[in-house]
Design an enzyme around this catalytic site. Structure first.
Site, mmCIF file in Angstrom:
data_model
loop_
_atom_site.group_PDB
_atom_site.id
_atom_site.type_symbol
_atom_site.label_atom_id
_atom_site.label_comp_id
_atom_site.label_asym_id
_atom_site.label_seq_id
_atom_site.Cartn_x
_atom_site.Cartn_y
_atom_site.Cartn_z
ATOM 1 N N ASP A 155 0.833 -1.200 0.000
ATOM 2 C CA ASP A 155 0.000 0.000 0.000
ATOM 3 C C ASP A 155 0.873 1.257 0.000
ATOM 4 O O ASP A 155 2.087 1.204 0.281
ATOM 5 C CB ASP A 155 -0.880 -0.047 1.266
ATOM 6 C CG ASP A 155 -2.155 0.763 1.137
ATOM 7 O OD1 ASP A 155 -2.279 1.527 0.168
ATOM 8 O OD2 ASP A 155 -3.021 0.629 2.027
ATOM 9 N N ASP A 197 -10.628 2.154 -3.356
ATOM 10 C CA ASP A 197 -11.173 1.917 -2.022
ATOM 11 C C ASP A 197 -12.693 1.931 -2.055
ATOM 12 O O ASP A 197 -13.337 1.577 -1.068
ATOM 13 C CB ASP A 197 -10.676 2.999 -1.049
ATOM 14 C CG ASP A 197 -9.338 2.616 -0.444
ATOM 15 O OD1 ASP A 197 -8.888 1.474 -0.662
ATOM 16 O OD2 ASP A 197 -8.731 3.465 0.227
HETATM 17 C C1 DGJ Z 1 -5.760 1.951 1.805
HETATM 18 C C2 DGJ Z 1 -6.141 0.714 1.070
HETATM 19 O O1 DGJ Z 1 -6.611 1.015 -0.198
HETATM 20 C C3 DGJ Z 1 -7.171 -0.041 1.885
HETATM 21 O O2 DGJ Z 1 -7.611 -1.143 1.188
HETATM 22 C C4 DGJ Z 1 -6.545 -0.418 3.203
HETATM 23 O O3 DGJ Z 1 -5.502 -1.322 2.988
HETATM 24 C C5 DGJ Z 1 -6.057 0.811 3.924
HETATM 25 N N1 DGJ Z 1 -5.203 1.620 3.090
HETATM 26 C C6 DGJ Z 1 -5.321 0.437 5.169
HETATM 27 O O4 DGJ Z 1 -4.760 1.506 5.777
#
Ligand code: DGJ
Length: 742
Positions: A488, A558
């Site tokens: 990430d 997301d």
């Molecule tokens: C952003 C990601 O896109 C989410 O899926 C998740 O992993 C969060 N970060 C966690 O902080």
């Protein structure tokens, strides 16, 4: 097929299976773009350079070279010597003078395609081993044209590669300082295309966090227009892609000229209409905040741009990009493998989990056929929220009692594989790492650094920092049987300064950061060749071809709402194979938009991607749990088709405000899968006709859902009748199977 230099006409013919790209040498010195499009196969096309028209070439009109420079379709335009359109190259010398002009010197045509050191790049053969940094592989050809600025003593090598089985023309440029003094590259774009304006629109992908890659079309008008990123990542907001297309074109018709950047940092993608109604398209690293110091003997390589021409609309362009990335960019061994159906605990628990909770999710998931548990953010340091601990990659033993290895073994004992989340490029101000090494964060001395999600960005220009970040990840992976990593990255780059770079090198930081990232990812897939890597940046903030060189899939957004995802996935699939799109079924009301959609619809939309779940399976209803088993079975049934097939966009609810439809057809045309989502029900409507695409005209196909049999021609021309469903957000899938032999 291939690349030819026509000596007499002094033109290069770059041929792909369906297109040609022509470059001419004018006045023995100037490289001009003659033509790009359908095949013409005639070297006499050199007249298109209009060298017999005013202002003529410099040898015939020395007194007005300026007018020549301002109108000639330069293949690689430079700044400061009379071309006032957007340039690709701008160089400052040690005394502060800026100006550059390139003259053709020589060329070479050879089989295969060299890699680009430290950068992701397409390659000729689709096997991972063949994708070495300097290895030349069969299946394509490369043209290298060497130009020179004799006053600066700079050599510029322009590279063009083509493949036997794809219409892409891939370009990059290398700048070499062959002089005795330091030079400063103020701008190095990778490619330029010249077109005539013939009533074109330009197409980009735009959005925001949780609203990535929405397709946007606007008329090309005078001046400069386009998209860019200065965020240090390719970004949620704009995508490193631009296309120019016939205003009346659509999925099946019209010319499209596209550029896509194989790079994950700042970029500029622009089209410019000038005084003569000609268009200049350029793409490359954004010049803002960029200066590269080129020492004597040193070289700089600009990342690749994929140029794609389609005479058959956007559909053909998408096929070409999908095939290119599947055959010539993605190296992961998982590319052609079924990915495990995963369940990720992010939307299920956020930071509030422990070993027991994760095992309970795994246990329930197993009952419904789910194959892997992914432990998301919150397992390390003191991380109970997003305010701390990034950089402290040590297992939180309060949450994970018994340690990581114990948890992994328990999950495996339940019959699932195990995956884990990292955010290796970051440091929280509240972390052991920051207390020890605050100098490792990007910052401008004396200026309070800007926090994003309560975190700072690590200075990946520093080998020591890259090594620490990499080792932190690797140490965890060495400690347990981990099958998958979600990598990430949750904030853009600001205060882009390094405490460890001399002043004159600070302009290199953005690019050095990206090179550091690529190095880490390369090390990761080299040390852990069996690891399934999924990249992510607050969802789809770094969904770009560069990252696909390292990971076969990227978390798309997301926003897991099925309806929001329709538009996000439509824009993503314009360029990327469905096998690369991270897509999960999540809980409702959706955590981002609050919408409630049927579980089945959430499943159908996620089945267009890598597929998985993002919910607390122990807390959903028994009916929904039972639906999971059906969805997983469907996933296994259609996976090879979705992963390997040709994608067609049939309808877009973005345009019709009513329903969305897409299709995947097997390469051998033996089956096809149509997904339809009725987003908004309409009153007093009859069934709706959808023209299926890509079937074999004379073969018989049975529609599995109804048993109805018809020829490919019938389904394509006559169409499939989609009944009017009661209610909003209703989806159906239609599976066509060829039944010729029955
Ligand atoms: C952003 C990601 O896109 C989410 O899926 C998740 O992993 C969060 N970060 C966690 O902080």
């Amino acid at each position: 097929m291939g690349i030819i230099f026509h000596e007499e006409e002094q033109v290069f013919q770059i041929e792909t299976p369906n297109t040609e790209y022509w470059i001419g040498i004018v006045d023995g010195a100037y490289l001009g773009h003659i033509y790009y499009g359908k095949k013409i196969g005639d070297a006499h096309c050199v007249y298109l350079l209009r060298t017999e028209e005013r202002p003529f070439v410099p040898s015939k009109n020395r007194r007005d070279k300026c007018s020549f420079a301002d109108s000639f379709p330069f293949e690689y335009p430079t700044w400061g010597t009379g071309d006032f359109r957007e340039s690709c190259l701008s160089i400052r010398n040690a005394k502060g003078y800026r100006g550059c002009e390139l003259f053709y010197e020589s060329h070479e045509i050879f089989d295969g395609k060299p890699g680009l050191k430290g950068l992701p790049a397409t390659f000729c053969k689709s096997d991972r081993a063949g994708a070495g940094e300097s290895g030349l592989n069969a299946g394509g050809q490369t043209l290298e044209i060497t130009c020179r600025d004799p006053f600066l003593n700079v050599k510029v090598v322009l590279r063009y590669s083509v493949f036997d089985d794809n219409d892409a023309v891939v370009r990059s440029a290398e700048i070499v300082n062959e002089g005795a003094k330091e030079l400063y590259l103020e701008k190095v774009l990778s490619a330029c295309l010249t077109l005539e304006d013939e009533d074109y629109d330009y197409l980009t992908l735009n959005g925001s966090w949780a609203r990535e890659r929405h397709i946007e079309k606007s008329p090309v008008s005078y001046g400069k227009q386009g998209v860019d990123s200065g965020r240090g990542i390719s970004s949620h907001q704009e995508h490193p892609f631009i296309a120019v297309m016939d205003r009346k074109g659509d999925q099946d018709r019209g010319a499209v000229y596209a550029m896509h950047f194989v790079y994950s940092g700042n970029f500029l993608a622009q089209v410019e209409k000038n005084q003569f109604d000609s268009l200049r398209m350029v793409m490359g690293i954004h010049p803002e905040g960029f200066t590269w110091v080129l020492a004597p003997g040193a070289s700089f390589t600009a990342p690749e741009v994929v140029c794609m021409y389609s005479s058959e609309g956007l559909g053909k362009m998408s096929h070409n990009f999908h095939d290119l990335y599947r055959s010539h960019l993605i190296r992961s061994p998982y590319l052609h493998q079924e990915r495990p159906v995963l369940i990720n605990n992010w939307e299920a628990t956020y930071f509030d989990f422990d070993t027991e909770k994760l095992i309970s999710i795994a246990r329930e998931a197993k009952k419904h056929g789910i194959e892997m548990l992914v432990m998301d953010d919150g397992w390390f340091g003191q991380r109970d929220n997003d305010q701390c601990s990034l950089g402290d990659w040590v297992v939180n033993s309060r949450k994970l009692k018994g340690g990581l290895n114990y948890l992994v073994e328990q999950v495996k004992a339940e019959g699932l594989k195990f995956g884990i989340w990292f955010e290796p490029e970051m440091v929280s101000p509240n972390s052991e790492l920051y207390r020890l090494h605050s100098d490792w964060a990007l910052q401008i001395p004396g200026r309070p650094a800007t926090q994003g999600r309560a975190q700072y960005v690590l200075d990946l220009s520093q080998p020591e920092v890259v090594d620490y970040a990499y080792q932190s990840v690797a140490k965890i992976l060495r400690s347990a049987d981990i099958s998958y990593v979600k990598w990430d990255m949750n904030r853009p780059l600001t205060d882009v300064g390094s405490l460890h770079l001399e002043g004159k090198y600070q302009g290199e930081l953005f690019h050095r950061y990206v090179l550091g990232l690529y190095e880490m990812q390369e090390r990761l897939i080299t040390e852990f060749p069996d690891l399934l890597l999924e990249n992510c940046a607050s969802g789809g903030g770094r969904f770009d071809p560069g990252m696909l060189y390292y990971s076969p899939q990227i978390w798309c957004s997301d926003d897991t709402d099925a309806i929001e995802r329709l538009t996000i996935q439509e824009g993503t699939a314009l360029l990327y194979p469905l096998s690369t799109m991270g897509a999960h079924v999540s809980d409702c009301p959706n955590h981002i938009v609050g919408r409630t959609t049927p579980f089945a619809t959430r499943g159908h939309v996620a089945l267009a991607g890598t597929f998985g779940y993002e919910l607390d399976i122990t807390r959903i209803s028994a009916a929904q749990q039972a639906e999971i088993s059906g969805q997983v079975a469907l996933y296994h049934k259609i996976q090879p088709l979705v992963r390997e097939g040709d994608y067609y966009r049939l309808a877009s609810w973005r345009e019709n405000h009513h329903y969305d439809a897409w299709e995947v057809v097997a390469k051998d045309k033996s089956e096809a899968l149509v997904t339809v989502v009725q987003v908004v029900a309409q009153a007093a409507m009859r069934s709706r006709r959808i023209h299926v695409k890509g079937l074999a005209e004379d073969s018989q196909y049975r529609l599995e859902e109804t048993g109805q049999v018809g020829t490919g021609k019938l389904w394509m021309e006559g169409g499939l009748l989609i009944p009017r469903y009661e209610g909003d957000f209703i989806s159906r899938i239609y599976h066509f199977v060829r039944v010729d032999e029955e």
